[in-house]
Motif scaffolding. Structure first.
Motif, short mmCIF file in Angstrom:
data_model
loop_
_atom_site.label_atom_id
_atom_site.label_comp_id
_atom_site.label_asym_id
_atom_site.label_seq_id
_atom_site.Cartn_x
_atom_site.Cartn_y
_atom_site.Cartn_z
N PRO A 6 0.82 -1.20 0.00
CA PRO A 6 0.00 0.00 0.00
C PRO A 6 0.86 1.26 0.00
N LEU A 9 2.03 2.80 -3.36
CA LEU A 9 1.14 3.62 -4.16
C LEU A 9 1.26 5.09 -3.79
N ASP A 10 1.95 5.33 -2.71
CA ASP A 10 1.86 6.64 -2.11
C ASP A 10 3.24 7.29 -2.01
N THR A 13 3.77 11.01 -0.87
CA THR A 13 3.68 11.48 0.50
C THR A 13 4.51 10.64 1.46
N THR A 14 4.59 9.34 1.24
CA THR A 14 5.49 8.57 2.09
C THR A 14 6.90 8.97 1.71
N GLU A 15 7.79 8.87 2.69
CA GLU A 15 9.12 9.36 2.40
C GLU A 15 9.92 8.36 1.59
N ASP B 264 -5.60 4.71 4.66
CA ASP B 264 -4.54 4.24 3.76
C ASP B 264 -4.55 5.13 2.51
N PRO B 265 -3.56 4.95 1.61
CA PRO B 265 -3.48 5.86 0.46
C PRO B 265 -4.74 5.91 -0.38
N HIS B 306 0.69 8.24 7.74
CA HIS B 306 0.16 9.49 7.20
C HIS B 306 -1.35 9.47 7.36
N HIS B 307 -1.99 10.57 7.15
CA HIS B 307 -3.44 10.69 7.24
C HIS B 307 -3.96 10.14 8.57
#
Lengths: 421, 504
Positions: A6, A9-10, A13-15, B264-265, B306-307
């Motif tokens: 998961p 996909l990000d 924003t994830t580092e 989650d994303p 995050h979030h």
């Protein structure tokens, strides 16, 4: 790994992006031992020897009467290979044809002169490697550094030593910031550094080319050539061994930088965080290390080191003014040097000297034996090839597979049989 | 069909992963292969399945020596494997997954999906599985996906079935159902090899038990053997499955989590409106089958997610929106669930790993330079204290066993001044001796007045450690119950049901 998907996909924003194939390939290449490095060089030289023999006109002639006098074929092969490599040696280490030591040793100083920018650019690439980054942008970083150092070098009027220092610093800052762009883009947007550095090479090249054609930027005043004015005497790196040798003080700077990078990586807090991010960015993030910042710092350091190579080219090697070819392919050779040196500072130092010897000796080989200098390029390329394929070298020399390496068993046959039906 | 392994030996360099292992799986019997992680079970099965070639020994089917050079050969000979991590394609239907690799085609090379559907229906009706061949595998619950794996093997006429740690991903109820299926398969004459390290399951279904340790068969046991006997065989000495702990000396509320939600994303709530409180000197365990939001919960506490919305406060200080660095410095110790991926840098030495989350200041860094002497002293001392067995503090972390790796993580976190200790799956995949040690240290931490949050999918561990148990299901806390709650109730809660009398 599956729980990480998961996150993948990000990336914006994830580092942390998941370890890419590049990183895995990089670990493979850097994971080998010194033995593999040395054997890679040897193998490349052997293949080079075969190429020399195959392309040598003397050998061709002797093969024509092989049936009548087979020994002369072997003699010709031996002559061509021995001649080539001995002139390579005499052109890069010591020339036995000279009577005194002072002139006989000149080839070695040439080797070191060629090695100087290679080592420091290699250090820059190696440092990025250790943080898990592929800095392919050496060319652009060198060009920007050369432009900055050059501009300060031929326009500003400053007292001798200070002028040199200011010019060097200007170049380092220029190259570091140019590479820093990549770090920021990677950290903020997840852009892949390989793509960005390659693209920035083009931007740097055309930017510098334009400045070289434009009065008021880099073009020599009153000239129409895309070339700069000579560097002012006050900013030129002094020759190290007097006017009859080309070796300049840049070499001392490079030795100091090698020591610095070795210290940085193994003894400093920043280096520790660099290595942690390079080896396992997830664990680094879990340990509170700001992975995004480390990427930016690493690119700044990497670009700053590569910049020194550009600075040395401008202020030391060709102080008479430069054009857009000033990088001389060093930005790319540096990648090979860093790989051959296993991204270890002193490994890079000696790999740089080896490549400097190839360059210095290559010219002598061409002059003395008429062997095209391209052979040297082929040998260099083969070194990369062999280093990139440790299993090949292990198979050639029957070395044991190191523990923990995956066995390629499942590759032997496709897992799904029906496909072949 | 009878499967026999004779003197199988497999070496990897210096390491002998299988040392003359022999075992026989007979039709109509369940043969349990029991051993700790790293005992050589998986290697043995990979040899049997043709993924590795044995250095010595032979594989016999009905007394005929077999030569397998790949899984295809093994499958063709009638051996089927149900992997721990399913080998299914989530976007394919059940029927498509079942025929994958053995596609039947009609004229013109078109796939004969109808035949595959029929095959699925045949096999499932034979064993009373209720499976829709047209359902997408990704939409099915984990337990049902496992049945698809079983159907896949049976559809190829497997007469020897290998279950590789099949219950690791199942709820207790799903586990019970799997046990029923295994018995059914056995009664229909299939030979079953059941690989596990969960003793209760072994005793429930096994007809024969082979225990392996460090690559060798150390003994055979009958299903009537007690847990203690089996555990002793597995680790070579008596172990304590129960944790010694006195009553908790509760202090003030320390960690207060209120209506915490983590997205989650894709915007789905993986942690959904979770609230709980941990008091000083108390162990709260989060129980639940993996993947129900526990990972995200711990990551949210650590500032890794995050979030995040809602509030998390520790001794009155809010932790939401703070950096990982800040939260670690605030005195939160964290053992991540995936120690090789998130807890350690494998290529770093033990010493370097011990300073991993203190790489920015005293005592290991002064004026930007590492204090190697301080680090060496610290590492030598702590690895002794935490019983990290290695050739020295300069050994690479990746060269150590799981248990020793976990001790490094534990040592690193517990040697800081803590105000909260969070341990996710603290004993996953480590040997029984290390488990005992880790449990002891967790209880010690509690007794020194620190609030402790343990996330575990092992019910045994939860019951043994917890002062209170919070059960998570699909991102929510189903209920928070006392430690003496019966397993059956906990099992129901792990499947999302709230039994009467439990306050959510």
């Amino acid at each position: 790994m599956s729980k990480k998907t998961p996150d993948a996909l990000d990336t914006a924003t994830t580092e942390i992006a998941p370890p890419s194939r590049w990183n895995i390939a990089l670990k493979e290449m850097l994971g080998g031992s010194v033995v593999i490095s040395i054997l890679s060089v040897l193998s490349a030289l052997v293949v080079g020897a075969i190429l020399i023999a195959v392309t040598d006109p003397g050998v061709h002639k002797a093969v024509g009467y092989f049936a009548a006098r087979p020994t002369s074929t072997f003699q010709a092969i031996w002559d061509s290979i021995f001649g080539a490599y001995s002139s390579l040696f005499q052109g890069s280490v010591y020339n036995f044809r000279r009577p005194e030591f002072a002139t006989g040793i000149k080839p070695l100083t040439e080797t070191l002169t060629f090695a100087t920018p290679l080592i420091v650019a290699g250090l820059g690439v190696a440092l990025a490697f250790r943080v898990g980054l592929f800095n392919i942008g050496g060319r652009g970083q060198m060009l920007i550094a050369a432009a900055c150092a050059g501009y300060v070098g031929f326009t500003w009027q400053l007292p001798p030593v200070i002028h040199l220092i200011v010019a060097v610093l200007a170049g380092i800052i220029g190259g570091a910031l140019w590479a820093g762009i990549v770090g920021v883009l990677k950290a903020r947007t997840g852009a892949h550094e390989v793509i960005v550095t390659i693209m920035l090479n083009y931007i740097a090249f055309y930017l510098v080319s334009w400045m070289l054609r434009t009065q008021g930027f880099l073009q020599a005043p009153g000239s129409n050539n895309p070339k700069t004015a000579p560097i002012l005497e006050t900013a030129v790196m002094p020759k190290l061994l007097g006017p009859s040798y080309n070796l300049n003080t840049g070499f001392l700077l490079v030795i100091a930088l090698t020591i610095f990078v070795a210290w940085l990586l193994s003894r400093s807090s920043l280096g520790f965080q660099f290595r942690a991010v390079g080896e396992n960015p997830n664990a680094a993030r879990f340990a509170g290390i700001r992975v995004d910042r480390m990427y930016i710092y690493a690119m700044l350091f990497s670009g700053g080191l590569i910049a020194v190579a550009g600075v040395i080219q401008v202020l030391g090697v060709v102080p008479a003014g430069f054009s857009s070819g000033i990088d001389a392919g060093i930005g790319f050779d540096a990648i090979t040097v860093a790989l051959l040196g296993r991204a270890k500072p002193w490994g890079v130092f000696f790999a740089g000297i080896l490549f400097g010897a190839f360059k210095a000796g290559g010219f002598a080989m061409q002059a003395a034996e008429g062997i095209p200098i391209d052979i040297v390029l082929v040998v260099q390329s083969l070194i990369v090839l062999f280093i990139a394929a440790p299993p090949l070298i292990r198979a050639l020399f029957r070395l044991p597979v190191p523990a923990g390496e995956p066995k390629p068993v499942s590759l032997r046959r496709p897992r799904v049989k029906a496909v072949t039906r | 069909m009878k499967l026999e392994l004779r003197n199988i030996t497999k070496r990897f360099g210096q390491l002998t992963a299988n040392d003359h292992i022999s075992l026989v799986a007979k039709p109509g019997k369940i043969h349990a292969l029991v051993g700790e992680n790293g005992a050589g079970k998986s290697t043995l099965m990979n040899v049997l399945f043709g993924l590795y070639q044995a250095d010595e020994g032979e594989i016999l089917l009905d007394d005929v020596v077999q030569q397998f050079s790949g899984p295809g050969d093994a499958m063709a000979a009638g051996i089927g494997m149900v992997h721990q991590h399913f080998m299914l394609i989530p976007v394919f239907t059940v029927a498509e997954n079942v025929m994958l690799g053995h596609e039947q085609t009609t004229r013109g090379g078109r796939l004969d999906i109808e035949a595959a559907r029929q095959l699925v229906l045949d096999v499932s009706s034979r064993f009373g599985f209720d499976i829709d061949p047209d359902a997408l595998v990704g939409d099915l619950p984990v337990g049902v996906q496992q049945r698809v794996e079983i159907i896949k093997a049976l559809a190829r006429d497997a007469q020897v079935l290998i279950f590789d740690e099949p219950t690791a991903v199942l709820t207790p109820q799903e586990t019970d159902e799997l046990m029923v299926i295994m018995k059914q398969l056995r009664d229909s004459g299939t030979a079953i090899i059941f690989i596990t390290h969960k003793l209760r399951e072994v005793r429930e279904v096994a007809d024969e038990i082979t225990v392996i340790r460090l690559g060798k068969v150390v003994g055979e046991a009958s299903p009537t053997a007690t847990n203690t006997e089996l555990a002793e065989m597995m680790v070579g000495r008596a172990v304590q499955l129960k944790v010694d702990k006195g009553p908790a000396k509760l202090g003030a509320d320390a960690l207060v989590v209120e209506s915490l939600t983590v997205l989650d994303p894709t915007g789905m709530a993986v942690v959904n409106d979770v609230s709980f409180t941990i008091r000083a000197g108390e162990i709260v365990c989060i129980a639940g089958v993996q993947g129900n939001g526990q990972t995200e919960l711990t990551e949210a506490i650590m500032g890794l997610a995050h979030h995040v919305s809602g509030s998390i406060s520790l001794d009155g200080e809010s932790l939401v929106g703070k950096s990982v660095r800040h939260i670690l410095d605030a005195g939160v110790g964290f053992v991540p669930e995936d120690r090789t991926e998130d807890g350690l840098v494998g290529s770093f030495t033990i010493a370097e790993n011990l300073m991993l989350d203190r790489s920015h200041g005293a005592p290991f860094v002064r004026a930007g330079a590492l204090q190697l002497k301080t680090l060496t002293e610290f590492a030598t001392e702590t690895s002794k204290e935490f019983d990290v067995r290695s050739q020295g503090i300069t050994s690479k972390a990746s060269q150590l066993s799981g248990g020793n790796q976990q001790k490094i993580v534990l040592a690193r976190e517990l040697s800081r001044d803590l105000k909260l200790f969070v341990a996710a799956q603290p004993t996953r995949g480590i040997d029984v001796g290390s488990i005992e040690f880790v449990h002891k240290r967790i209880v010690q931490t509690r007794d020194s007045g620190i609030p402790v949050l343990v996330v575990s999918s092992e019910l045994d561990e939860v019951v043994a450690l917890a002062d209170r148990i919070a059960v998570m299901y699909r991102g929510r806390i189903v209920g928070i119950v006392p430690a003496d709650t019966p397993r059956a109730v906990l099992g129901l809660m792990m499947a999302g049901e709230v039994p009467a009398g439990v306050a959510a």
